[in-house]
Design a protein around this motif. Sequence first.
Motif, PDB file in Angstrom:
ATOM      1  N   SER A 136     125.067  56.456  54.765  1.00 52.31           N
ATOM      2  CA  SER A 136     124.180  56.835  53.654  1.00 52.31           C
ATOM      3  C   SER A 136     124.463  55.965  52.451  1.00 52.31           C
ATOM      4  O   SER A 136     125.613  55.643  52.140  1.00 52.31           O
ATOM      5  CB  SER A 136     124.397  58.312  53.307  1.00 52.31           C
ATOM      6  OG  SER A 136     125.742  58.531  52.946  1.00 52.31           O
ATOM      7  N   GLY A 137     123.399  55.591  51.767  1.00 49.39           N
ATOM      8  CA  GLY A 137     123.544  54.745  50.591  1.00 49.39           C
ATOM      9  C   GLY A 137     124.067  55.528  49.402  1.00 49.39           C
ATOM     10  O   GLY A 137     124.132  56.764  49.387  1.00 49.39           O
ATOM     11  N   ARG A 138     124.444  54.803  48.400  1.00 51.99           N
ATOM     12  CA  ARG A 138     124.997  55.429  47.209  1.00 51.99           C
ATOM     13  C   ARG A 138     123.929  56.199  46.451  1.00 51.99           C
ATOM     14  O   ARG A 138     124.223  57.178  45.770  1.00 51.99           O
ATOM     15  CB  ARG A 138     125.609  54.350  46.308  1.00 51.99           C
ATOM     16  CG  ARG A 138     126.226  54.884  45.025  1.00 51.99           C
ATOM     17  CD  ARG A 138     126.839  53.770  44.215  1.00 51.99           C
ATOM     18  NE  ARG A 138     127.891  53.074  44.948  1.00 51.99           N
ATOM     19  CZ  ARG A 138     128.548  52.012  44.459  1.00 51.99           C
ATOM     20  NH1 ARG A 138     128.239  51.539  43.278  1.00 51.99           N
ATOM     21  NH2 ARG A 138     129.486  51.434  45.183  1.00 51.99           N
ATOM     22  N   TYR A 139     122.666  55.785  46.555  1.00 56.45           N
ATOM     23  CA  TYR A 139     121.602  56.398  45.775  1.00 56.45           C
ATOM     24  C   TYR A 139     120.749  57.371  46.595  1.00 56.45           C
ATOM     25  O   TYR A 139     119.756  57.881  46.090  1.00 56.45           O
ATOM     26  CB  TYR A 139     120.701  55.321  45.166  1.00 56.45           C
ATOM     27  CG  TYR A 139     121.469  54.359  44.300  1.00 56.45           C
ATOM     28  CD1 TYR A 139     121.847  54.712  43.014  1.00 56.45           C
ATOM     29  CD2 TYR A 139     121.832  53.111  44.772  1.00 56.45           C
ATOM     30  CE1 TYR A 139     122.554  53.838  42.211  1.00 56.45           C
ATOM     31  CE2 TYR A 139     122.544  52.229  43.984  1.00 56.45           C
ATOM     32  CZ  TYR A 139     122.902  52.590  42.699  1.00 56.45           C
ATOM     33  OH  TYR A 139     123.609  51.726  41.915  1.00 56.45           O
ATOM     34  N   SER A 140     121.089  57.623  47.845  1.00 58.58           N
ATOM     35  CA  SER A 140     120.324  58.551  48.669  1.00 58.58           C
ATOM     36  C   SER A 140     120.884  59.955  48.485  1.00 58.58           C
ATOM     37  O   SER A 140     121.489  60.528  49.389  1.00 58.58           O
ATOM     38  CB  SER A 140     120.375  58.135  50.137  1.00 58.58           C
ATOM     39  OG  SER A 140     121.718  58.121  50.584  1.00 58.58           O
ATOM     40  N   TYR A 141     120.691  60.504  47.291  1.00 56.84           N
ATOM     41  CA  TYR A 141     121.192  61.836  46.962  1.00 56.84           C
ATOM     42  C   TYR A 141     120.086  62.850  47.176  1.00 56.84           C
ATOM     43  O   TYR A 141     118.953  62.664  46.734  1.00 56.84           O
ATOM     44  CB  TYR A 141     121.670  61.904  45.513  1.00 56.84           C
ATOM     45  CG  TYR A 141     121.926  63.299  45.023  1.00 56.84           C
ATOM     46  CD1 TYR A 141     123.027  64.020  45.447  1.00 56.84           C
ATOM     47  CD2 TYR A 141     121.040  63.922  44.145  1.00 56.84           C
ATOM     48  CE1 TYR A 141     123.264  65.310  45.014  1.00 56.84           C
ATOM     49  CE2 TYR A 141     121.263  65.214  43.696  1.00 56.84           C
ATOM     50  CZ  TYR A 141     122.380  65.892  44.139  1.00 56.84           C
ATOM     51  OH  TYR A 141     122.595  67.171  43.701  1.00 56.84           O
ATOM     52  N   HIS A 142     120.412  63.946  47.873  1.00 54.28           N
ATOM     53  CA  HIS A 142     119.467  65.023  48.101  1.00 54.28           C
ATOM     54  C   HIS A 142     120.063  66.300  47.524  1.00 54.28           C
ATOM     55  O   HIS A 142     121.165  66.706  47.920  1.00 54.28           O
ATOM     56  CB  HIS A 142     119.184  65.194  49.587  1.00 54.28           C
ATOM     57  CG  HIS A 142     118.558  63.984  50.214  1.00 54.28           C
ATOM     58  ND1 HIS A 142     117.229  63.674  50.046  1.00 54.28           N
ATOM     59  CD2 HIS A 142     119.076  62.997  50.981  1.00 54.28           C
ATOM     60  CE1 HIS A 142     116.957  62.549  50.696  1.00 54.28           C
ATOM     61  NE2 HIS A 142     118.059  62.119  51.268  1.00 54.28           N
ATOM     62  N   PRO A 143     119.377  66.943  46.601  1.00 49.29           N
ATOM     63  CA  PRO A 143     119.925  68.181  46.029  1.00 49.29           C
ATOM     64  C   PRO A 143     119.961  69.289  47.069  1.00 49.29           C
ATOM     65  O   PRO A 143     119.233  69.254  48.065  1.00 49.29           O
ATOM     66  CB  PRO A 143     118.950  68.504  44.892  1.00 49.29           C
ATOM     67  CG  PRO A 143     117.678  67.846  45.287  1.00 49.29           C
ATOM     68  CD  PRO A 143     118.075  66.594  46.020  1.00 49.29           C
ATOM     69  N   PRO A 144     120.811  70.297  46.878  1.00 50.78           N
ATOM     70  CA  PRO A 144     120.891  71.397  47.858  1.00 50.78           C
ATOM     71  C   PRO A 144     119.594  72.190  47.907  1.00 50.78           C
ATOM     72  O   PRO A 144     118.867  72.305  46.925  1.00 50.78           O
ATOM     73  CB  PRO A 144     122.052  72.246  47.333  1.00 50.78           C
ATOM     74  CG  PRO A 144     122.166  71.895  45.893  1.00 50.78           C
ATOM     75  CD  PRO A 144     121.767  70.462  45.781  1.00 50.78           C
ATOM     76  N   LYS A 145     119.317  72.745  49.084  1.00 49.72           N
ATOM     77  CA  LYS A 145     118.081  73.506  49.271  1.00 49.72           C
ATOM     78  C   LYS A 145     118.147  74.878  48.615  1.00 49.72           C
ATOM     79  O   LYS A 145     117.122  75.413  48.194  1.00 49.72           O
ATOM     80  CB  LYS A 145     117.785  73.662  50.769  1.00 49.72           C
ATOM     81  CG  LYS A 145     117.424  72.367  51.470  1.00 49.72           C
ATOM     82  CD  LYS A 145     117.073  72.636  52.920  1.00 49.72           C
ATOM     83  CE  LYS A 145     116.684  71.344  53.636  1.00 49.72           C
ATOM     84  NZ  LYS A 145     116.329  71.592  55.042  1.00 49.72           N
ATOM     85  N   PHE A 146     119.346  75.444  48.532  1.00 57.50           N
ATOM     86  CA  PHE A 146     119.494  76.800  48.024  1.00 57.50           C
ATOM     87  C   PHE A 146     120.478  76.801  46.853  1.00 57.50           C
ATOM     88  O   PHE A 146     121.427  76.020  46.819  1.00 57.50           O
ATOM     89  CB  PHE A 146     119.984  77.746  49.135  1.00 57.50           C
ATOM     90  CG  PHE A 146     119.150  77.702  50.383  1.00 57.50           C
ATOM     91  CD1 PHE A 146     117.926  78.342  50.432  1.00 57.50           C
ATOM     92  CD2 PHE A 146     119.577  77.009  51.503  1.00 57.50           C
ATOM     93  CE1 PHE A 146     117.145  78.313  51.575  1.00 57.50           C
ATOM     94  CE2 PHE A 146     118.810  76.962  52.651  1.00 57.50           C
ATOM     95  CZ  PHE A 146     117.589  77.624  52.682  1.00 57.50           C
ATOM     96  N   ASP A 147     120.211  77.690  45.911  1.00 54.77           N
ATOM     97  CA  ASP A 147     121.097  77.880  44.777  1.00 54.77           C
ATOM     98  C   ASP A 147     122.120  78.946  45.138  1.00 54.77           C
ATOM     99  O   ASP A 147     121.779  80.117  45.334  1.00 54.77           O
ATOM    100  CB  ASP A 147     120.291  78.301  43.541  1.00 54.77           C
ATOM    101  CG  ASP A 147     121.167  78.383  42.308  1.00 54.77           C
ATOM    102  OD1 ASP A 147     122.332  77.930  42.379  1.00 54.77           O
ATOM    103  OD2 ASP A 147     120.696  78.892  41.279  1.00 54.77           O
TER     104      ASP A 147
END
Length: 348
Positions: free
Chosen positions: A77-88
């Motif tokens: 995974s790249g450094r900028y491929s950030y995905h926020p969590p689906k659930f809080d």
Amino acid sequence: MASLRGLSRPVRGLPLSQISRQPYCCSIRCASSSQPSAAELKDLEDSGLRAPPLNEDEKKDFRPWKRQVDRKFGLPSGRYSYHPPKFDRGPLHPVQSPPSSDPTARDYVPGPFNLPRLRQTYLSTVASDIMTLTYLHTPPGTPDKEASQRLREWDGSSPYHKNRPLRAPRGSPVLPLRERDINFTNIPEIKEISIASYVPAALQDMDHLLVARTMLLAITGTTPEITKTKADVAQWRIRSGEKAGVKTTIYGNAAYEFLDRCINIVFPRIKDWKGIKASTGDSSGNLAWGFTPENMRLFPEIEVNASVYPPKMLPGCRVFVKTSATSDRQARLLLQAMGVPFHGQVRD
């Protein structure tokens, strides 16, 4: 020093020892004074700035998709491929979702790209006026009022009534909201506006449904949803599950723009119109009114293309305004401050 100022900026950054070794740097040729020859252009084309051409065998072997299919493990995974969590998972969880204003957030919505006049008036004038008009001074130390009992208790005639939860009020399966005092944290505002149109004539001719959908699309800018009947009515030849209406819901700035057109364009042009009935509301801060087919022609989006809509096929509609108020009284106060007229007996 005067000779150094005539040099280009990269050359001026070199030490004097290197400049003295490169006498060709002092001669600068302008593009407008002389043009490159054909040999110089050919040297540029044959330079290593572009990849060499591939022959036929190399073209056959060049298959990037085949390498992707044969790859056993995925690329790192790249450094900028950030995905926020689906659930809080709460404020104490080590991984937190970014705010809605962050472009990487899942609920990020770009904009707003405009500020409607009615919303600007609400933010600058109406919000502060409502909070001032509804302010009720309470001296320090005054005990809080006891909340009225809205649920019914059991009479105790059976042993099974013990420890049972209280019953809902008689005749009202849905408990209305309890009115709260307005302060700077809960000033009423418009949350959404729903426009619905029931077209029973569409059961015999589907063109009526097309005209109704085009009408709502023109005045709201959103694609309406087709609704179906829920019950059978033999007298009106209606069967459940048939398409007989359209509806749509608008939010945010679109809702304020629609209400602005109603207040400043449509309402003043309705003949012999006293206003919206003050008894409207669902006891939870949501108000509604209706437009007849003649009133729908007063909208500028329909009036400018009046020839497109057949005169006897344009239906009326029902407008539902959902606010953040906790009572109909607060919702009427909000819409009155924006310019919506009310008439008749008030029902709290």
